[in-house]
Design a protein around this motif. Structure first.
Motif, PDB file in Angstrom:
ATOM      1  N   TYR A 227     109.123  44.984 -37.560  1.00  0.00           N
ATOM      2  CA  TYR A 227     107.829  45.420 -38.066  1.00  0.00           C
ATOM      3  C   TYR A 227     107.426  44.530 -39.219  1.00  0.00           C
ATOM      4  CZ  TYR A 227     108.465  49.860 -35.570  1.00  0.00           C
ATOM      5  OH  TYR A 227     108.637  50.813 -34.616  1.00  0.00           O
ATOM      6  N   GLN A 228     106.132  44.519 -39.509  1.00  0.00           N
ATOM      7  CA  GLN A 228     105.654  43.844 -40.712  1.00  0.00           C
ATOM      8  C   GLN A 228     104.537  44.674 -41.322  1.00  0.00           C
ATOM      9  OE1 GLN A 228     104.166  39.964 -39.692  1.00  0.00           O
ATOM     10  NE2 GLN A 228     102.318  40.756 -38.749  1.00  0.00           N
ATOM     11  N   TRP A 229     104.451  44.555 -42.630  1.00  0.00           N
ATOM     12  CA  TRP A 229     103.382  45.169 -43.402  1.00  0.00           C
ATOM     13  C   TRP A 229     102.733  44.020 -44.168  1.00  0.00           C
ATOM     14  CZ3 TRP A 229     107.955  47.350 -42.303  1.00  0.00           C
ATOM     15  CH2 TRP A 229     107.996  48.691 -41.918  1.00  0.00           C
ATOM     16  N   MET A 230     101.456  43.771 -43.930  1.00  0.00           N
ATOM     17  CA  MET A 230     100.743  42.721 -44.634  1.00  0.00           C
ATOM     18  C   MET A 230      99.795  43.408 -45.615  1.00  0.00           C
ATOM     19  SD  MET A 230     102.176  40.127 -43.249  1.00  0.00           S
ATOM     20  CE  MET A 230     101.284  38.606 -43.462  1.00  0.00           C
ATOM     21  N   LEU A 231     100.184  43.432 -46.873  1.00  0.00           N
ATOM     22  CA  LEU A 231      99.423  44.116 -47.905  1.00  0.00           C
ATOM     23  C   LEU A 231      98.742  43.074 -48.788  1.00  0.00           C
ATOM     24  CD1 LEU A 231     102.335  46.577 -48.509  1.00  0.00           C
ATOM     25  CD2 LEU A 231     100.222  47.110 -47.312  1.00  0.00           C
ATOM     26  N   PRO A 232      97.785  43.482 -49.610  1.00  0.00           N
ATOM     27  CA  PRO A 232      97.050  42.482 -50.418  1.00  0.00           C
ATOM     28  C   PRO A 232      97.949  41.584 -51.284  1.00  0.00           C
ATOM     29  CG  PRO A 232      95.915  44.580 -50.490  1.00  0.00           C
ATOM     30  CD  PRO A 232      97.221  44.822 -49.775  1.00  0.00           C
ATOM     31  N   THR A 233      98.980  42.125 -51.903  1.00  0.00           N
ATOM     32  CA  THR A 233      99.786  41.298 -52.812  1.00  0.00           C
ATOM     33  C   THR A 233     101.204  41.042 -52.313  1.00  0.00           C
ATOM     34  OG1 THR A 233     100.459  43.245 -54.067  1.00  0.00           O
ATOM     35  CG2 THR A 233      98.513  42.048 -54.863  1.00  0.00           C
ATOM     36  N   ILE A 234     101.627  41.766 -51.299  1.00  0.00           N
ATOM     37  CA  ILE A 234     102.979  41.564 -50.767  1.00  0.00           C
ATOM     38  C   ILE A 234     102.980  41.639 -49.246  1.00  0.00           C
ATOM     39  CG2 ILE A 234     104.053  42.639 -52.802  1.00  0.00           C
ATOM     40  CD1 ILE A 234     104.858  44.973 -50.861  1.00  0.00           C
ATOM     41  N   ARG A 235     104.069  41.133 -48.684  1.00  0.00           N
ATOM     42  CA  ARG A 235     104.322  41.338 -47.258  1.00  0.00           C
ATOM     43  C   ARG A 235     105.733  41.901 -47.147  1.00  0.00           C
ATOM     44  NH1 ARG A 235     104.919  35.345 -44.839  1.00  0.00           N
ATOM     45  NH2 ARG A 235     103.343  35.098 -46.408  1.00  0.00           N
ATOM     46  N   ILE A 236     105.932  42.737 -46.153  1.00  0.00           N
ATOM     47  CA  ILE A 236     107.255  43.303 -45.902  1.00  0.00           C
ATOM     48  C   ILE A 236     107.609  42.992 -44.453  1.00  0.00           C
ATOM     49  CG2 ILE A 236     108.689  45.387 -45.855  1.00  0.00           C
ATOM     50  CD1 ILE A 236     106.437  46.692 -47.640  1.00  0.00           C
ATOM     51  N   LEU A 237     108.795  42.447 -44.248  1.00  0.00           N
ATOM     52  CA  LEU A 237     109.304  42.216 -42.897  1.00  0.00           C
ATOM     53  C   LEU A 237     110.505  43.125 -42.689  1.00  0.00           C
ATOM     54  CD1 LEU A 237     109.152  38.314 -42.778  1.00  0.00           C
ATOM     55  CD2 LEU A 237     107.440  39.956 -41.996  1.00  0.00           C
ATOM     56  N   TRP A 238     110.562  43.762 -41.530  1.00  0.00           N
ATOM     57  CA  TRP A 238     111.653  44.673 -41.197  1.00  0.00           C
ATOM     58  C   TRP A 238     112.288  44.215 -39.903  1.00  0.00           C
ATOM     59  CZ3 TRP A 238     114.714  48.230 -43.060  1.00  0.00           C
ATOM     60  CH2 TRP A 238     115.443  49.016 -42.196  1.00  0.00           C
ATOM     61  N   ASP A 239     113.610  44.164 -39.892  1.00  0.00           N
ATOM     62  CA  ASP A 239     114.358  43.788 -38.697  1.00  0.00           C
ATOM     63  C   ASP A 239     115.520  44.755 -38.567  1.00  0.00           C
ATOM     64  OD1 ASP A 239     115.049  42.326 -36.480  1.00  0.00           O
ATOM     65  OD2 ASP A 239     115.445  40.465 -37.563  1.00  0.00           O
ATOM     66  N   GLN A 240     115.673  45.355 -37.383  1.00  0.00           N
ATOM     67  CA  GLN A 240     116.736  46.337 -37.202  1.00  0.00           C
ATOM     68  C   GLN A 240     117.514  46.042 -35.928  1.00  0.00           C
ATOM     69  OE1 GLN A 240     115.428  50.427 -37.350  1.00  0.00           O
ATOM     70  NE2 GLN A 240     117.450  51.130 -37.949  1.00  0.00           N
ATOM     71  N   ASN A 241     118.830  46.130 -36.013  1.00  0.00           N
ATOM     72  CA  ASN A 241     119.702  45.933 -34.866  1.00  0.00           C
ATOM     73  C   ASN A 241     119.694  47.204 -34.015  1.00  0.00           C
ATOM     74  OD1 ASN A 241     122.254  46.150 -33.323  1.00  0.00           O
ATOM     75  ND2 ASN A 241     122.695  44.174 -34.269  1.00  0.00           N
ATOM     76  N   LEU A 242     119.354  47.060 -32.761  1.00  0.00           N
ATOM     77  CA  LEU A 242     119.237  48.192 -31.845  1.00  0.00           C
ATOM     78  C   LEU A 242     120.551  48.952 -31.703  1.00  0.00           C
ATOM     79  CD1 LEU A 242     116.556  48.604 -30.139  1.00  0.00           C
ATOM     80  CD2 LEU A 242     117.970  48.004 -28.187  1.00  0.00           C
ATOM     81  N   ALA A 243     121.655  48.226 -31.615  1.00  0.00           N
ATOM     82  CA  ALA A 243     122.955  48.850 -31.353  1.00  0.00           C
ATOM     83  C   ALA A 243     123.577  49.496 -32.594  1.00  0.00           C
ATOM     84  CB  ALA A 243     123.920  47.823 -30.770  1.00  0.00           C
ATOM     85  N   THR A 244     123.575  48.753 -33.714  1.00  0.00           N
ATOM     86  CA  THR A 244     124.274  49.241 -34.913  1.00  0.00           C
ATOM     87  C   THR A 244     123.380  50.074 -35.826  1.00  0.00           C
ATOM     88  OG1 THR A 244     123.684  47.304 -36.232  1.00  0.00           O
ATOM     89  CG2 THR A 244     125.736  47.166 -34.935  1.00  0.00           C
ATOM     90  N   LYS A 245     122.050  49.950 -35.652  1.00  0.00           N
ATOM     91  CA  LYS A 245     121.033  50.587 -36.505  1.00  0.00           C
ATOM     92  C   LYS A 245     120.912  49.912 -37.872  1.00  0.00           C
ATOM     93  CE  LYS A 245     119.795  53.976 -33.742  1.00  0.00           C
ATOM     94  NZ  LYS A 245     118.632  53.772 -32.916  1.00  0.00           N
ATOM     95  N   ASP A 246     121.756  48.879 -38.158  1.00  0.00           N
ATOM     96  CA  ASP A 246     121.631  48.151 -39.419  1.00  0.00           C
ATOM     97  C   ASP A 246     120.205  47.634 -39.540  1.00  0.00           C
ATOM     98  OD1 ASP A 246     124.353  48.544 -39.513  1.00  0.00           O
ATOM     99  OD2 ASP A 246     124.887  46.415 -39.573  1.00  0.00           O
ATOM    100  N   GLY A 247     119.641  47.761 -40.739  1.00  0.00           N
ATOM    101  CA  GLY A 247     118.281  47.294 -40.935  1.00  0.00           C
ATOM    102  C   GLY A 247     118.158  46.444 -42.180  1.00  0.00           C
ATOM    103  N   MET A 248     117.258  45.453 -42.125  1.00  0.00           N
ATOM    104  CA  MET A 248     117.032  44.612 -43.280  1.00  0.00           C
ATOM    105  C   MET A 248     115.534  44.514 -43.551  1.00  0.00           C
ATOM    106  SD  MET A 248     118.652  41.096 -44.538  1.00  0.00           S
ATOM    107  CE  MET A 248     117.667  39.797 -43.878  1.00  0.00           C
TER     108      MET A 248
END
Length: 143
Positions: free
Chosen positions: A98-119
């Motif tokens: 996922y990504q969030w593109m906001l006026p002053t910041i951006r957030i990128l999200w990446d999650q492993n389907l199997a382990t559920k680990d997310g960054m």
């Protein structure tokens, strides 16, 4: 210039002089960004246990923050982001990027389907523009 966004107590875009470096360990440079890791036994983000929290600086400003959560805490971290910033935009068919593109910041999200680990990576746009311009010019032989 600050973004008005605080992650784990650190203000994105803040000048290094305004931050408390107690409990941080300098980890060297990564692609010209200076990396500091939050140290300690248990690192938390609003009640969510984190595997790590990393701060990246460009020209003495907080460029980005990486948060990683393991297992079920990955889902908790994503839900926290959604509760603060709203629903993100899916960037893959699987639905775990996922990504969030906001006026002053951006957030990128990446999650492993199997382990559920997310960054999650929170980036200050103004600082990133300066960094990107430097890297672009360097790659193209300009100063």
């Amino acid at each position: 210039t600050e973004t008005g966004v605080t992650v784990n107590g650190y203000h994105l875009g803040a000048h290094a002089d305004s931050l408390d470096f107690h409990g941080l360990q300098r980890m060297g440079k990564f692609q010209k960004l200076i990396r500091w890791d939050v140290t300690g036994e248990s690192i938390m983000m609003d009640g969510v246990p984190l595997k790590f929290c990393r701060l990246f600086f460009w020209e003495n400003k907080l460029h980005s923050i990486e948060l990683k959560a393991s297992g079920p805490s990955g889902d908790e971290l994503r839900m926290w982001i959604e509760s603060v910033f709203g629903a993100g935009e899916k960037t893959d068919n699987m639905g775990y990027r996922y990504q969030w593109m906001l006026p002053t910041i951006r957030i990128l999200w990446d999650q492993n389907l199997a382990t559920k680990d997310g960054m999650a990576t929170f980036t200050a746009e103004a600082v990133h523009r300066s960094y990107y311009k430097f890297m672009y010019n360097r790659a193209n032989g300009r100063r």
